[in-house]
Design a protein around this motif. Sequence first.
Motif, PDB file in Angstrom:
ATOM      1  N   LEU A 124       0.856  -1.192   0.000  1.00  0.00           N
ATOM      2  CA  LEU A 124       0.000   0.000   0.000  1.00  0.00           C
ATOM      3  C   LEU A 124       0.885   1.233   0.000  1.00  0.00           C
ATOM      4  CD1 LEU A 124      -2.657  -0.934   2.727  1.00  0.00           C
ATOM      5  CD2 LEU A 124      -2.810  -1.283   0.252  1.00  0.00           C
ATOM      6  N   LEU A 126       1.329   5.134   0.783  1.00  0.00           N
ATOM      7  CA  LEU A 126       0.745   6.176   1.610  1.00  0.00           C
ATOM      8  C   LEU A 126       1.461   7.496   1.343  1.00  0.00           C
ATOM      9  CD1 LEU A 126      -0.099   3.485   3.132  1.00  0.00           C
ATOM     10  CD2 LEU A 126      -0.222   4.869   5.187  1.00  0.00           C
ATOM     11  N   TYR A 210      -6.851  -1.252  12.708  1.00  0.00           N
ATOM     12  CA  TYR A 210      -7.524  -0.040  12.250  1.00  0.00           C
ATOM     13  C   TYR A 210      -8.948   0.064  12.780  1.00  0.00           C
ATOM     14  CZ  TYR A 210      -3.501   0.549   9.228  1.00  0.00           C
ATOM     15  OH  TYR A 210      -2.222   0.713   8.763  1.00  0.00           O
ATOM     16  N   PHE A 222      -4.106   7.591   5.689  1.00  0.00           N
ATOM     17  CA  PHE A 222      -4.840   6.764   4.737  1.00  0.00           C
ATOM     18  C   PHE A 222      -5.720   7.575   3.794  1.00  0.00           C
ATOM     19  CE2 PHE A 222      -3.498   3.019   7.009  1.00  0.00           C
ATOM     20  CZ  PHE A 222      -3.490   2.050   6.014  1.00  0.00           C
ATOM     21  N   SER A 225      -4.024   6.905   0.581  1.00  0.00           N
ATOM     22  CA  SER A 225      -3.565   5.533   0.376  1.00  0.00           C
ATOM     23  C   SER A 225      -4.110   4.939  -0.916  1.00  0.00           C
ATOM     24  CB  SER A 225      -3.993   4.663   1.561  1.00  0.00           C
ATOM     25  OG  SER A 225      -5.404   4.618   1.650  1.00  0.00           O
ATOM     26  N   ARG A 226      -3.358   3.993  -1.478  1.00  0.00           N
ATOM     27  CA  ARG A 226      -3.824   3.221  -2.627  1.00  0.00           C
ATOM     28  C   ARG A 226      -3.014   1.934  -2.719  1.00  0.00           C
ATOM     29  NH1 ARG A 226      -0.179   3.944  -6.880  1.00  0.00           N
ATOM     30  NH2 ARG A 226       1.259   5.682  -6.517  1.00  0.00           N
ATOM     31  N   ALA A 227      -3.568   0.955  -3.381  1.00  0.00           N
ATOM     32  CA  ALA A 227      -2.846  -0.291  -3.638  1.00  0.00           C
ATOM     33  C   ALA A 227      -1.876  -0.031  -4.784  1.00  0.00           C
ATOM     34  CB  ALA A 227      -3.826  -1.394  -3.997  1.00  0.00           C
ATOM     35  N   LYS A 236      -6.936  -3.381  -2.957  1.00  0.00           N
ATOM     36  CA  LYS A 236      -8.157  -2.573  -3.081  1.00  0.00           C
ATOM     37  C   LYS A 236      -9.231  -3.073  -2.128  1.00  0.00           C
ATOM     38  CE  LYS A 236      -7.469  -1.221  -7.929  1.00  0.00           C
ATOM     39  NZ  LYS A 236      -7.977  -1.369  -9.315  1.00  0.00           N
ATOM     40  N   LEU A 239      -8.427  -1.833   1.387  1.00  0.00           N
ATOM     41  CA  LEU A 239      -8.729  -0.415   1.555  1.00  0.00           C
ATOM     42  C   LEU A 239     -10.234  -0.183   1.622  1.00  0.00           C
ATOM     43  CD1 LEU A 239      -6.069   1.214  -0.792  1.00  0.00           C
ATOM     44  CD2 LEU A 239      -6.068   1.154   1.702  1.00  0.00           C
ATOM     45  N   ARG A 243     -12.392   1.549   4.778  1.00  0.00           N
ATOM     46  CA  ARG A 243     -12.922   2.866   4.402  1.00  0.00           C
ATOM     47  C   ARG A 243     -13.700   3.528   5.545  1.00  0.00           C
ATOM     48  NH1 ARG A 243     -15.620   1.636  -0.178  1.00  0.00           N
ATOM     49  NH2 ARG A 243     -13.683   1.759  -1.354  1.00  0.00           N
ATOM     50  N   ARG A 313      -6.880  11.985  -3.567  1.00  0.00           N
ATOM     51  CA  ARG A 313      -5.565  11.791  -2.941  1.00  0.00           C
ATOM     52  C   ARG A 313      -4.647  13.002  -3.080  1.00  0.00           C
ATOM     53  NH1 ARG A 313      -6.286   6.884  -5.895  1.00  0.00           N
ATOM     54  NH2 ARG A 313      -6.952   5.169  -4.535  1.00  0.00           N
TER      55      ARG A 313
END
Length: 904
Positions: A124, A126, A210, A222, A225-227, A236, A239, A243, A313
């Motif tokens: 991931l 960040l 989390y 986060f 954040s993204r894969a 994905k 995440l 969410r 993002r």
Amino acid sequence: MAELHAQADWTGALDRARAEAPFLARSLERQPDLTTLLAEGQGEEALKWAREAGAASTSISAGLRRERLGFATALAIGDLAGAFPVTRVMEELSSLADRALDRAITHVIQRRVEDAQPAGMIALALGKHGAGELNYSSDIDPILLYDPDALPRRNSDEPGEAAQRYARELVSLLSEQTAEGYVFRVDLRLRPASEVSPLAISCNAALTHYESSALAWERAAFIRSRAAAGDIEAGKQFLAAIRPFVWRSSLDYNAIHEIRRLTQRIRDHHSGLRTPGPGFNLKTGRGGIREVEFFAQTHQLIHGGRDPSLRVRGTRAALDALAAAGCIASDDARVLGESYDRLRVIEHRLQMVEDRQTHSLPKGAALDSVARLEGLTDGAALVEELSEITERVGQLYDTLIDDGERSQSAIAAAPDALKARLTELGFDEPSSLARRIMGWRDGRYRALRSTAALDAFDAVLPDLLEALSQGDAPSRALLHWEEVLASASTAINLFRLLEARPALLDQLVAILGLAPTLAGELGRRPELLDTLIDRTALDLPGDVDALAARMEAGDAAENYERALDRIRIITGEVRFVLGLQLVEGIHDPLDIAAALSRTAEAAIAVAQRAATREFERVHGRIAGSELLVLGLGRLGGGVLTHASDLDIIYLFTGDSSAESDGERPLGATLYFNRFAQRVSAALSVPTAEGALYEVDTRLRPQGAQGPLAVTLESFARYQREDAWTWEHMALTRARALTGSAEARIELDGIVDEILKRQREPNKLREDLLTMRNEMATHKPAKGALDVKLMRGGLVDLEFIVHFLQLRDGIGLKPDLSDALAELVAAGLLPEALQAAHDLMTRLLVSARLLAPDSAEPPPAAARALAKSCQCKDFEELLDQFRAGRHEIAKVWLTVFDEELEYDT
């Protein structure tokens, strides 16, 4: 601010790079073919060359490093030449990091398990990497996750051991300094509980962290954040699972407070210069890069849970989205965005010199060299420009910190001081009230059992008491506040919210002091305060389709109980906000009444769709038939109040002898009567989210004794042959709310035919007068402001309009205001009656909240009522009300040839 060169200057860029940046000079010398492409101004070909240089290598270590060096060189020269804007540079660097991570993950796994794909191993991205905003010589801060069930490994390896081996080898492959250089320095300290956790965390362990013990700063991390690499699809899914942790629909203001405190601590503990000069840190200094990022992220945390458009993002994208949503001023977004880009450009110049992760301005000749690399004359020019930028950013960021760091007072912890303050503010019985407030601190309320909660309570109480003291009944308002406190799950969140938004405190006090109905609703659902955070909360809601879309958002359509809860949540929020708008006099009560009607229409439509799915699952459908909802009264007229019931009639199309096609088939009449019962229950039965509407179906054919739903044919026959005059009066405000366009047209035709029938005027007059006299006997006015039932009020006005509509077939519009306009245009009524209608409707809608007992309200509520009705004061409102009643009495005499007896 300095502008990018209007035309790319590749020669000047190469000259400045060789003269002022030793790292770039060495890189150009090491890559002569790349240098030739750059000298020819072939920027895109240079990037392609860099990528191919890495792919051609037989060693992954060397290949990754050659690709990175090629990109670092090509991007730097293109940047200096003005060919690549800073956004392109950051995106290319971020994509390079994605590719490097992905190739490294695949390589370390395949070293252990030949030809295996990187299933179950997730990286991931960040921070700046996640946002696509990596700087020129940046570290990357991934979080490495693994799925024990999917991770490729040898049979002898435990999943956890294999994941840690892959993580160690990955970090070494990317970070190690070799003769070819390095790829990216990898920092894994953003992983959950990094001080004790392994380098790679299982997905389940990360989810648990989390959901239960994550810190506020992790939410901010986060946001971007993204894969990025490895098993992208699994990333994905992870995440998506967290969410709700990042984007909370119920605002967690304590978390935002912690973010602000963190940023304040960064400022307080920053040992460098506060203004630009040698040694100033562009990232952490006042007005620097981090403050722009934190400004955007804090507002995203505040508003993003309720507005998905803010879940972007990039920093510039976030600022633009916040401005578009009205969360920040457009000028502030522009200033911060332009400042951010310029600061990032200068940051890149600092790092190009020796490929070092530095953010500080150097001293002496080195500062002049950085300035010349950027194309400025000397270091003084650079410092001057940065001073202007950071001052603008710093001032904007100061307002963010100030919002969250208002002064605190411990008045609630000192009984004598509290009693004295209550006395000074004019509260009744200050001694007993002080004891009551002190009692809130004894643990009786779950929301006030922690030290942090009590601290937050102490911070907001002085302002709350002072604001409440300005109202008509401050002690009563304080007791309403106590109900809110008793129901709140966490006082920290609520108090930080009020502490950070003084305007919201004023709105809360208006609700507690002026509108007991809203105060009671807030006492039951304190989370309604969250609806007031967005600036758009004080706008009127959209059309019926937009409201219905909100009610059906998320997974509401997949579960019947959740669907009913969602309808109640959104309807409650909209009605609450509309109530505040009414109390504050923000919008015309006529517009608020229309919005309340649209909200009810949306709720009916969504409830019917939800009930349809549930009912058809068991009983199937009846081909060629459908259920219609006909709205009457204020619902049909599109002018509801906060106290209105829903007057409806259920009708259905098709053959009454037909049968449904489900597992448990029903004949059409039984089918649609049970279906109608289900729709009524969907609208009226309390769920975990409370009640919704009272549904009144007594206006249906044959009243309470008749079936709940009848065919259109049966309805038409009843209206033609058996209906009473008062039932035809009700049809003057009838409006189809659900059903296909064809069915609605058919129903409208039936209603139109009934209303336009020829009637004997004297019989019609006699029926109406008899009905109105019986109503006056059995339902007298409840108070001086009962604008509906008081003689000369709205009911009498409606009787006048309905008589003329049925007698002459003119003004047959469900909206009484539209009907009046047509009757006035036809010369049947005086124009003054429209003004009387508008005033009385405003008074009716407003009094439902500000004077619910119809009695004359106390001074503050009276002022609010007058403002809502567009009068300068309460006396003027009463004068206009009397004048309107007099006008209606005159018209009553003209139309019915009868004196209207009413008190003046």
